[in-house]
Design a protein around this motif. Structure first.
Motif, PDB file in Angstrom:
ATOM      1  N   LEU A  30       0.807  -1.221   0.000  1.00 48.91           N
ATOM      2  CA  LEU A  30       0.000   0.000   0.000  1.00 48.91           C
ATOM      3  C   LEU A  30       0.842   1.273   0.000  1.00 48.91           C
ATOM      4  CD1 LEU A  30      -2.831  -1.012   2.485  1.00 48.91           C
ATOM      5  CD2 LEU A  30      -2.959  -0.857  -0.004  1.00 48.91           C
ATOM      6  N   THR A  31       2.141   1.162   0.306  1.00 57.56           N
ATOM      7  CA  THR A  31       2.994   2.351   0.326  1.00 57.56           C
ATOM      8  C   THR A  31       3.610   2.643  -1.040  1.00 57.56           C
ATOM      9  OG1 THR A  31       4.972   1.095   0.949  1.00 57.56           O
ATOM     10  CG2 THR A  31       3.551   1.866   2.738  1.00 57.56           C
ATOM     11  N   PRO A  35      -0.830  -0.211  -6.108  1.00 60.16           N
ATOM     12  CA  PRO A  35      -2.286  -0.344  -5.956  1.00 60.16           C
ATOM     13  C   PRO A  35      -3.068   0.602  -6.853  1.00 60.16           C
ATOM     14  CG  PRO A  35      -1.210  -0.191  -3.816  1.00 60.16           C
ATOM     15  CD  PRO A  35      -0.172   0.108  -4.832  1.00 60.16           C
ATOM     16  N   TRP A  36      -2.570   1.821  -7.005  1.00 58.94           N
ATOM     17  CA  TRP A  36      -3.316   2.813  -7.774  1.00 58.94           C
ATOM     18  C   TRP A  36      -3.142   2.585  -9.278  1.00 58.94           C
ATOM     19  CZ3 TRP A  36      -6.061   3.986  -3.984  1.00 58.94           C
ATOM     20  CH2 TRP A  36      -5.508   4.075  -2.704  1.00 58.94           C
ATOM     21  N   CYS A 177     -11.210  -2.609   1.951  1.00 50.71           N
ATOM     22  CA  CYS A 177     -10.721  -1.819   0.814  1.00 50.71           C
ATOM     23  C   CYS A 177      -9.258  -2.126   0.513  1.00 50.71           C
ATOM     24  CB  CYS A 177     -10.882  -0.331   1.098  1.00 50.71           C
ATOM     25  SG  CYS A 177     -12.602   0.239   1.091  1.00 50.71           S
ATOM     26  N   ALA A 178      -8.440  -2.304   1.578  1.00 54.26           N
ATOM     27  CA  ALA A 178      -7.034  -2.646   1.374  1.00 54.26           C
ATOM     28  C   ALA A 178      -6.896  -3.993   0.678  1.00 54.26           C
ATOM     29  CB  ALA A 178      -6.302  -2.651   2.716  1.00 54.26           C
ATOM     30  N   LEU A 181      -7.805  -3.552  -2.916  1.00 58.84           N
ATOM     31  CA  LEU A 181      -6.716  -3.034  -3.740  1.00 58.84           C
ATOM     32  C   LEU A 181      -5.731  -4.142  -4.095  1.00 58.84           C
ATOM     33  CD1 LEU A 181      -5.950   0.381  -2.004  1.00 58.84           C
ATOM     34  CD2 LEU A 181      -6.880   0.056  -4.298  1.00 58.84           C
ATOM     35  N   TYR A 182      -5.436  -5.005  -3.130  1.00 58.32           N
ATOM     36  CA  TYR A 182      -4.503  -6.110  -3.355  1.00 58.32           C
ATOM     37  C   TYR A 182      -5.056  -7.064  -4.407  1.00 58.32           C
ATOM     38  CZ  TYR A 182      -1.176  -9.815  -2.125  1.00 58.32           C
ATOM     39  OH  TYR A 182      -0.194 -10.768  -2.152  1.00 58.32           O
ATOM     40  N   TYR A 185      -5.138  -5.476  -7.917  1.00 56.38           N
ATOM     41  CA  TYR A 185      -3.840  -5.491  -8.578  1.00 56.38           C
ATOM     42  C   TYR A 185      -3.499  -6.897  -9.068  1.00 56.38           C
ATOM     43  CZ  TYR A 185       1.098  -4.721  -9.495  1.00 56.38           C
ATOM     44  OH  TYR A 185       2.329  -4.647 -10.112  1.00 56.38           O
TER      45      TYR A 185
END
Length: 419
Positions: A30-31, A35-36, A177-178, A181-182, A185
């Protein structure tokens, strides 16, 4: 020289492995920007997928599936760069002609039907993936933002009220949500891998392209050699013969001048004769550099012995080389041209006084080493004709290695396998 093409699975596994690297570190995931980038790629995939889905749903448009699949493939090959991966190569060879001719050629290519398979797979999976993703994201975002939008919220029969309850469920929503995102991706990586598999060139297609390039380079080299021979003949039969005739006439004029003739006139005739002889010598050097007749008559070893003039050129028969050995014409031409350019560079750029040319042969083929005592520092990237020599060697399946440390010596090592 191109000896082989890397196998398709290995070639495609490397970009895929690098794409999946962020997934191996979930806590750091996430850092990063992954993800984006994955979310953007996934969102556009869903939009494109629904468009393709409705295109397939309209039965009358099915005959045009190869056309829209071809356009979709062009987009997908570039879109994988959103995931920080290299663009996918185009498997289609260039075609010419009118629209119907080009369309017919494309229909007959396997790559076109792989593109249709990709678009069909995207159309089938898009609704499934879309609704699964929609449920997950609605649940996660609903738990995070729901309490801000409504006072009375129930989650699986549990009433959400009070700051603590809302905070707990918001944390759960953020966790969903995290994970979303994973997973998003991961799905994007899987789609990019599928695109690379179906939309990229296969090993067979790459090999055909390499063969075509090698053939075209061979044609260019042959054309170049033919043009060099034509120029050599024209120079020999035209200007060189005219200059030789003029030299004879000046010699006769010099002999016919009487003792009573002006000293100044005799000096001018002698100077004209000397300048003409220098011009003829320069023209002979030019003709010899283009394509000397001795190369055809006696071979590359004999031709290289005539490269001397401004500097000393010593030609040696090294290990395994029999003096007077003949090789196929294209190999002798390439070796001679390399030696000739090396001598020219040694004079113009290296300030050399002597050049050594050594021929050798062994079980792996033939080689030629050209070394001078010049200043060194030659770099193919800076020109001096070395880059062209390397390309010319590669065009006939040879290799050329250049070693030129500052201060010298400059050494060119030319090698090629010969049966």
């Amino acid at each position: 020289m191109i000896d082989h093409v890397t196998s398709s699975p290995a070639r495609r596994a490397q970009p895929t492995a690098s794409l999946a690297a962020p997934l191996r570190e979930p806590l750091r995931f996430l850092t990063t920007s992954a993800p984006w980038r994955g979310l953007a790629y996934f969102t556009v995939s869903m939009l494109v997928g629904w468009v393709v889905f409705f295109l397939y749903a309209v039965i009358v448009l099915l005959p045009f599936a190869p056309a829209w699949s071809y356009g979709l493939a062009k987009l997908e090959r570039l879109r994988v760069t959103w995931l920080d991966a290299p663009a996918i190569g185009d498997p289609h060879p260039p075609v010419t002609g009118n629209l119907s001719t080009r369309a017919g050629a494309r229909i007959g290519e396997r790559a076109t039907w792989r593109e249709v398979a990709y678009s069909l797979l995207l159309a089938v999976l898009t609704p499934i993936v879309f609704f699964g993703a929609a449920i997950g994201w609605i649940l996660g975002l609903g738990l995070v933002f729901g309490p801000l939008l409504a006072d009375d919220i129930n989650v699986m029969g549990t009433r959400v009220e009070g700051f603590i309850s809302q905070t707990v469920w918001a944390i759960v929503g953020l966790a969903i949500c995290a994970v979303g995102l994973y997973v998003t991706y991961a799905v994007s990586v899987a789609q990019a891998a599928t695109a690379r598999l179906l939309l990229g060139p296969t090993e067979e297609e790459l090999q055909r392209r390499v063969n075509a390039l090698e053939t075209s380079r061979g044609v260019l080299v042959d054309s170049f050699e033919g043009e060099r021979r034509r120029i050599e003949r024209n120079l020999h039969d035209g200007p060189q013969q005219d200059l030789a005739s003029l030299s004879l006439q000046l010699g006769e004029l010099q002999q016919s001048l009487s003792a009573e003739s002006s000293e100044d006139v005799r000096a001018q005739v002698a100077e004209a004769q000397a300048r003409l002889e220098r011009a003829m010598a320069g023209l002979r050097d030019t003709v010899r550099g283009v394509h000397p007749q001795v190369l055809d008559d006696a071979g590359v070893e004999a031709a290289c012995t005539e490269l001397g003039g401004a500097i000393r050129v010593d030609v040696h028969a090294g290990e395994g080389w029999k003096p007077g050995r003949r090789l196929p014409a294209e190999i002798e031409q390439a070796m001679y041209y390399t030696a000739s350019e090396a001598v020219t560079n040694a004079i113009k750029h290296g300030g050399a006084r002597q050049v050594w040319i050594t021929f050798a042969a062994g079980v792996l083929g033939v080689s030629m080493t050209v070394m001078d005592d010049g200043a060194g520092g030659a770099d193919p990237a800076r020109g001096t004709g070395l880059a062209g020599l390397i390309e010319r060697a590669e065009a006939i399946g040879a290799t050329l290695t250049v070693l030129s440390p500052p201060g010298g010596p400059t050494t060119l090592y030319w090698a090629r396998a010969v049966s």
